[in-house]
Design a protein around this motif. Structure first.
Motif: not given
Ligand SMILES: NC(=O)C1=CN([C@@H]2O[C@H](COP(=O)(O)OP(=O)(O)OC[C@H]3O[C@@H](n4cnc5c(N)ncnc54)[C@H](O)[C@@H]3O)[C@@H](O)[C@H]2O)C=CC1
Ligand SMILES: [Mg+2]
Length: 341
Positions: A152-157, A162-168, A170-181
């Motif tokens: 809930q508190t890590n929805c943005f890079c 930019q929004p971060t996207v979870r994997n199925q 929920g072990s990580l979230r990725v920002c597709h704009s910066s490539g940061i995991t």
């Protein structure tokens, strides 16, 4: 793909112990979105309403975490007007001894009382739930809440906004704009029971419930070792220098925002026990005798309305209690050896 995954699991479960195959299975679910989606079909789900876990009273009148099977959860979701695909918003927590995957799901946008009625349970604040749940269930309840809170508190890079996207899983979230995991985080905290040989030092913060004293604790600074953090915290908070650090154990603690508690024992020179309290951090710090400690360990938390409040120590689910218990056992042993009653 799925067929080969199932086959691989079968081979694993035959060639490894139950524990190893369960851990390998979990790793696979963390890394493989498709496998995790498949696991959701036969999962066990813990529900949280605004981070409060769902508890159910059993026939023997004790409270347990309510664990719902996928089909039951889907039916309940449909009854309260939610699409059953909502199940896919769950996060992977672990798996049972039987190898069944466990998930946590935040249902805070659904009507609370309708859900409680359908689930035959109630959502309870986590601190209260700790007092109600049997020992082994508290860490699972805490883990479920911590993972939900982290997402809930890590929805943005934090680099791009930019929004971060979870994997199925929920072990990580990725920002597709910066490539940061981003991976779920815990803040390391040292907690130490200081002894002068015959007494132990406990302290209380103003925010503690009345009468409760605990071991000294503090967040590790960036770059510090456990030993450095522990010596610094004791020096800062009570003005003492500790020696003989001994590791006792660790615990994930969901407050204030997922701490990783590293618990140790330490001693001070019995000739240098004068405490000098940092009043900005602590309301009080005192040396307690073996008699005071063993009495406190045997009684439940004091009634907060009692005036003056009675001294008590944190309950058994807190690692502070483990430290205090270990110290008392050690004292008891050494008193026996020296013939002291
Ligand atoms: N499970 C257990 O038995 C126990 C758990 N604890 C937990 O340990 C935590 C830390 O202990 P304290 O003595 O309060 O720490 P502390 O002595 O470091 O003081 C807390 C202060 O440190 C600062 N701080 C530095 N890094 C921080 C971070 N990552 N997160 C939040 N604040 C940070 C803040 O200003 C905060 O007010 C407590 O919040 C409590 O939840 C504490 C005692 C027993
Ligand atoms: Mg502290």
């Amino acid at each position: 793909m799925l067929q080969s995954f199932k086959l691989c699991n079968l081979v694993l479960s035959r060639s490894f112990s139950g524990y190893v195959s369960r851990m390998r299975y979990l790793t696979r679910l963390k890394e493989d979105d498709e496998a995790c989606r498949e696991a959701l079909k036969s999962g066990n789900f813990l529900l949280y309403h605004k981070l409060s876990p769902l508890l159910r009273k059993t026939s023997s009148s004790i409270y347990k975490l309510a664990s719902l099977k996928t089909s039951d959860l889907e039916q309940i979701l449909e009854k309260v007007g939610k699409d059953k695909l909502f199940v896919n918003e769950s996060f992977l927590l672990g798996c049972t001894d039987m190898g069944e995957p466990q998930f946590s799901l935040e249902v805070g946008d659904i009507d609370r009382s309708a859900l409680e009625q359908e689930c035959r349970g109630m959502f309870v604040d986590l601190r209260k739930a700790f007092f109600m749940l049997p020992g082994p269930e508290s860490p699972l309840a805490a883990k479920g809440q911590a993972l939900l809170r982290w997402h809930q508190t890590n929805c943005f890079c934090s680099a791009t906004g930019q929004p971060t996207v979870r994997n199925q899983s929920g072990s990580l979230r990725v920002c597709h704009s910066s490539g940061i995991t981003y991976y779920p985080k815990m803040a390391p905290v040292v907690i130490v029971l200081v002894s002068d040989g015959s007494r132990c030092l406990l302290a209380r913060q103003a925010m503690f419930p009345p009468g409760m004293y605990s071991a000294l604790s503090g967040f590790c600074d960036m770059g510090e070792s456990v030993e450095e953090a522990l010596r610094r915290e004791v020096a800062e908070e009570v003005g003492l220098e500790v020696e003989n650090l001994q590791y006792s154990g660790s615990q994930h603690w969901p407050f204030p925002q997922s701490s990783f508690m590293l618990a140790c024992h330490a001693t001070v020179n019995p000739d240098k026990t004068q405490v000098n309290i940092d009043k900005a951090e602590l309301e009080d710090a005192r040396w307690f005798t073996y008699e005071e400690i063993s009495e406190a360990l045997q009684k439940p938390p004091s009634d907060p309305r009692r005036d003056p409040p009675v001294f008590w120590v944190p309950p058994s689910y807190a690692i502070a209690n483990q430290l205090i218990q270990e110290w008392a056992n050690q004292q008891q042993l050494s008193r026996k050896l020296h013939g002291i009653k």
